[in-house]
Design a protein around this motif. Structure first.
Motif, PDB file in Angstrom:
ATOM      1  N   MET A 176       0.799  -1.226  -0.141  1.00  0.00           N
ATOM      2  CA  MET A 176       0.121  -0.073  -0.073  1.00  0.00           C
ATOM      3  C   MET A 176       0.854   1.248  -0.011  1.00  0.00           C
ATOM      4  O   MET A 176       2.018   1.201   0.458  1.00  0.00           O
ATOM      5  CB  MET A 176      -0.944  -0.015   1.282  1.00  0.00           C
ATOM      6  N   LEU A 177       0.316   2.289  -0.607  1.00  0.00           N
ATOM      7  CA  LEU A 177       1.243   3.637  -0.594  1.00  0.00           C
ATOM      8  C   LEU A 177       0.464   4.336   0.549  1.00  0.00           C
ATOM      9  O   LEU A 177      -0.734   4.329   0.887  1.00  0.00           O
ATOM     10  CB  LEU A 177       0.665   4.384  -1.890  1.00  0.00           C
ATOM     11  N   VAL A 178       1.316   4.970   1.366  1.00  0.00           N
ATOM     12  CA  VAL A 178       0.983   5.921   2.462  1.00  0.00           C
ATOM     13  C   VAL A 178       1.213   7.285   1.959  1.00  0.00           C
ATOM     14  O   VAL A 178       2.170   7.545   1.252  1.00  0.00           O
ATOM     15  CB  VAL A 178       1.501   5.420   3.735  1.00  0.00           C
ATOM     16  N   ILE A 179       0.286   8.183   2.720  1.00  0.00           N
ATOM     17  CA  ILE A 179       0.600   9.536   2.391  1.00  0.00           C
ATOM     18  C   ILE A 179       0.587  10.247   3.944  1.00  0.00           C
ATOM     19  O   ILE A 179      -0.337  10.020   4.761  1.00  0.00           O
ATOM     20  CB  ILE A 179      -0.165  10.285   1.568  1.00  0.00           C
ATOM     21  N   HIS A 180       1.318  11.288   4.182  1.00  0.00           N
ATOM     22  CA  HIS A 180       1.161  11.884   5.718  1.00  0.00           C
ATOM     23  C   HIS A 180       0.170  13.281   5.460  1.00  0.00           C
ATOM     24  O   HIS A 180       0.259  13.899   6.169  1.00  0.00           O
ATOM     25  CB  HIS A 180       2.428  12.584   5.912  1.00  0.00           C
ATOM     26  N   GLY A 181      -1.014  12.678   4.809  1.00  0.00           N
ATOM     27  CA  GLY A 181      -2.212  13.987   4.588  1.00  0.00           C
ATOM     28  C   GLY A 181      -2.723  14.124   5.982  1.00  0.00           C
ATOM     29  O   GLY A 181      -2.931  15.458   6.333  1.00  0.00           O
ATOM     30  N   PHE A 182      -2.940  13.361   7.061  1.00  0.00           N
ATOM     31  CA  PHE A 182      -3.510  13.553   8.364  1.00  0.00           C
ATOM     32  C   PHE A 182      -2.497  14.488   9.249  1.00  0.00           C
ATOM     33  O   PHE A 182      -2.709  15.465   9.586  1.00  0.00           O
ATOM     34  CB  PHE A 182      -3.800  12.548   9.073  1.00  0.00           C
TER      35      PHE A 182
ATOM     36  N   CYS B 209      -3.660   5.223   4.196  1.00  0.00           N
ATOM     37  CA  CYS B 209      -3.350   4.668   3.051  1.00  0.00           C
ATOM     38  C   CYS B 209      -3.804   5.535   1.929  1.00  0.00           C
ATOM     39  O   CYS B 209      -4.812   6.027   2.126  1.00  0.00           O
ATOM     40  CB  CYS B 209      -4.071   3.105   3.156  1.00  0.00           C
ATOM     41  N   PHE B 210      -2.912   5.383   0.917  1.00  0.00           N
ATOM     42  CA  PHE B 210      -3.371   6.149  -0.209  1.00  0.00           C
ATOM     43  C   PHE B 210      -4.228   5.674  -1.269  1.00  0.00           C
ATOM     44  O   PHE B 210      -5.401   5.809  -1.456  1.00  0.00           O
ATOM     45  CB  PHE B 210      -2.255   7.014  -0.977  1.00  0.00           C
ATOM     46  N   VAL B 211      -3.589   4.276  -1.837  1.00  0.00           N
ATOM     47  CA  VAL B 211      -3.995   3.651  -2.506  1.00  0.00           C
ATOM     48  C   VAL B 211      -3.929   2.184  -2.238  1.00  0.00           C
ATOM     49  O   VAL B 211      -2.476   1.810  -2.429  1.00  0.00           O
ATOM     50  CB  VAL B 211      -3.713   3.801  -4.086  1.00  0.00           C
ATOM     51  N   PRO B 212      -4.547   1.285  -2.005  1.00  0.00           N
ATOM     52  CA  PRO B 212      -4.349  -0.084  -1.839  1.00  0.00           C
ATOM     53  C   PRO B 212      -3.718  -0.776  -2.904  1.00  0.00           C
ATOM     54  O   PRO B 212      -4.199  -0.517  -4.059  1.00  0.00           O
ATOM     55  CB  PRO B 212      -5.679  -0.848  -1.449  1.00  0.00           C
ATOM     56  N   ALA B 213      -2.871  -1.556  -2.890  1.00  0.00           N
ATOM     57  CA  ALA B 213      -2.138  -2.036  -4.009  1.00  0.00           C
ATOM     58  C   ALA B 213      -3.015  -2.851  -4.845  1.00  0.00           C
ATOM     59  O   ALA B 213      -2.795  -2.984  -6.125  1.00  0.00           O
ATOM     60  CB  ALA B 213      -0.815  -3.004  -3.588  1.00  0.00           C
TER      61      ALA B 213
ATOM     62  N   ALA C   7      -4.519  -0.202  -6.892  1.00  0.00           N
ATOM     63  CA  ALA C   7      -3.751   0.335  -8.062  1.00  0.00           C
ATOM     64  C   ALA C   7      -3.407  -0.493  -9.112  1.00  0.00           C
ATOM     65  O   ALA C   7      -3.128   0.122 -10.385  1.00  0.00           O
ATOM     66  CB  ALA C   7      -2.439   0.808  -7.296  1.00  0.00           C
ATOM     67  N   ILE C   8      -3.317  -1.780  -8.996  1.00  0.00           N
ATOM     68  CA  ILE C   8      -2.887  -2.632 -10.221  1.00  0.00           C
ATOM     69  C   ILE C   8      -4.454  -3.280 -10.574  1.00  0.00           C
ATOM     70  O   ILE C   8      -4.141  -4.069 -11.695  1.00  0.00           O
ATOM     71  CB  ILE C   8      -1.902  -3.589  -9.899  1.00  0.00           C
ATOM     72  N   SER C   9      -5.439  -2.973 -10.265  1.00  0.00           N
ATOM     73  CA  SER C   9      -6.655  -3.384 -10.685  1.00  0.00           C
ATOM     74  C   SER C   9      -6.619  -4.892 -10.510  1.00  0.00           C
ATOM     75  O   SER C   9      -7.295  -5.554 -11.793  1.00  0.00           O
ATOM     76  CB  SER C   9      -7.059  -2.766 -12.333  1.00  0.00           C
ATOM     77  N   LEU C  10      -6.340  -5.334  -9.638  1.00  0.00           N
ATOM     78  CA  LEU C  10      -6.203  -6.903  -9.484  1.00  0.00           C
ATOM     79  C   LEU C  10      -7.678  -7.383  -9.264  1.00  0.00           C
ATOM     80  O   LEU C  10      -7.839  -8.534  -9.684  1.00  0.00           O
ATOM     81  CB  LEU C  10      -5.103  -7.360  -8.386  1.00  0.00           C
ATOM     82  N   ARG C  11      -8.281  -7.072  -7.785  1.00  0.00           N
ATOM     83  CA  ARG C  11      -9.422  -7.686  -7.689  1.00  0.00           C
ATOM     84  C   ARG C  11     -10.293  -6.799  -6.788  1.00  0.00           C
ATOM     85  O   ARG C  11      -9.868  -5.851  -6.174  1.00  0.00           O
ATOM     86  CB  ARG C  11      -9.119  -8.932  -6.883  1.00  0.00           C
ATOM     87  N   GLU C  12     -11.342  -6.917  -6.884  1.00  0.00           N
ATOM     88  CA  GLU C  12     -12.611  -6.183  -5.968  1.00  0.00           C
ATOM     89  C   GLU C  12     -12.327  -6.474  -4.366  1.00  0.00           C
ATOM     90  O   GLU C  12     -12.030  -7.951  -4.094  1.00  0.00           O
ATOM     91  CB  GLU C  12     -13.844  -6.135  -6.259  1.00  0.00           C
ATOM     92  N   SER C  13     -12.296  -5.798  -3.369  1.00  0.00           N
ATOM     93  CA  SER C  13     -12.079  -6.106  -2.147  1.00  0.00           C
ATOM     94  C   SER C  13     -13.376  -5.968  -1.471  1.00  0.00           C
ATOM     95  O   SER C  13     -14.154  -4.907  -1.490  1.00  0.00           O
ATOM     96  CB  SER C  13     -11.399  -5.099  -1.347  1.00  0.00           C
TER      97      SER C  13
ATOM     98  N   SER D  95       8.945  -3.709  -2.341  1.00  0.00           N
ATOM     99  CA  SER D  95       9.011  -4.941  -1.509  1.00  0.00           C
ATOM    100  C   SER D  95       8.594  -4.637   0.328  1.00  0.00           C
ATOM    101  O   SER D  95       8.281  -5.421   0.791  1.00  0.00           O
ATOM    102  CB  SER D  95      10.463  -5.242  -1.163  1.00  0.00           C
ATOM    103  N   GLN D  96       8.150  -3.213   0.352  1.00  0.00           N
ATOM    104  CA  GLN D  96       7.663  -3.032   1.531  1.00  0.00           C
ATOM    105  C   GLN D  96       6.629  -1.631   1.330  1.00  0.00           C
ATOM    106  O   GLN D  96       6.992  -1.057   0.423  1.00  0.00           O
ATOM    107  CB  GLN D  96       8.788  -2.398   2.495  1.00  0.00           C
ATOM    108  N   SER D  97       5.725  -1.409   2.381  1.00  0.00           N
ATOM    109  CA  SER D  97       5.053   0.003   2.242  1.00  0.00           C
ATOM    110  C   SER D  97       5.858   1.114   2.142  1.00  0.00           C
ATOM    111  O   SER D  97       6.633   1.161   3.007  1.00  0.00           O
ATOM    112  CB  SER D  97       3.819  -0.182   3.273  1.00  0.00           C
ATOM    113  N   ASP D  98       5.623   1.931   1.381  1.00  0.00           N
ATOM    114  CA  ASP D  98       6.444   3.172   1.134  1.00  0.00           C
ATOM    115  C   ASP D  98       5.457   4.339   1.241  1.00  0.00           C
ATOM    116  O   ASP D  98       4.259   4.462   0.961  1.00  0.00           O
ATOM    117  CB  ASP D  98       7.031   3.411   0.095  1.00  0.00           C
TER     118      ASP D  98
END
Length: 94
Positions: free
Chosen positions: A1-7, A33-37, A40-46, A73-76
């Motif tokens: 997952m991508l994270v952002i320091h928005g809060f 969380c910004f966009v779950p992986a 982002a890669i249009s893999l599956r519906e959650s 390889s890790q959340s960034d």
């Protein structure tokens, strides 16, 4: 997952305002969380929150609609430029 320091960015901005305005906050969670992986890669519906954390295998990557996919390889932090991803990206260029 991508994270952002928005809060954290929002809290810092509110805390810079004059205290008399009453916008000061205590924010122990600075990132989100910004966009779950999987999205982002249009893999599956959650269907559930836990689905967002289901590991993505190499075989799963073949099911995306994209020609090439590389996950860190890790959340960034969102938009963090790492050696790992930069090297992969440059290797994709003709």
């Amino acid at each position: 997952m991508l994270v952002i320091h928005g809060f954290g960015i929002l809290a810092d901005t509110l805390n810079e305002l004059p205290p008399a305005l009453g916008f000061g906050v205590v924010n122990p969670i600075r990132e989100h969380c910004f966009v779950p992986a999987v999205s982002a890669i249009s893999l599956r519906e959650s269907a559930t929150h836990d689905d967002l954390y289901t590991p993505i295998s190499e075989e799963d990557l073949e099911e995306t609609p994209f020609h090439a996919v590389k996950l860190a390889s890790q959340s960034d932090t969102h938009t963090l430029i790492t050696e790992e991803l930069s090297t992969w990206f440059l290797d994709q260029l003709p």
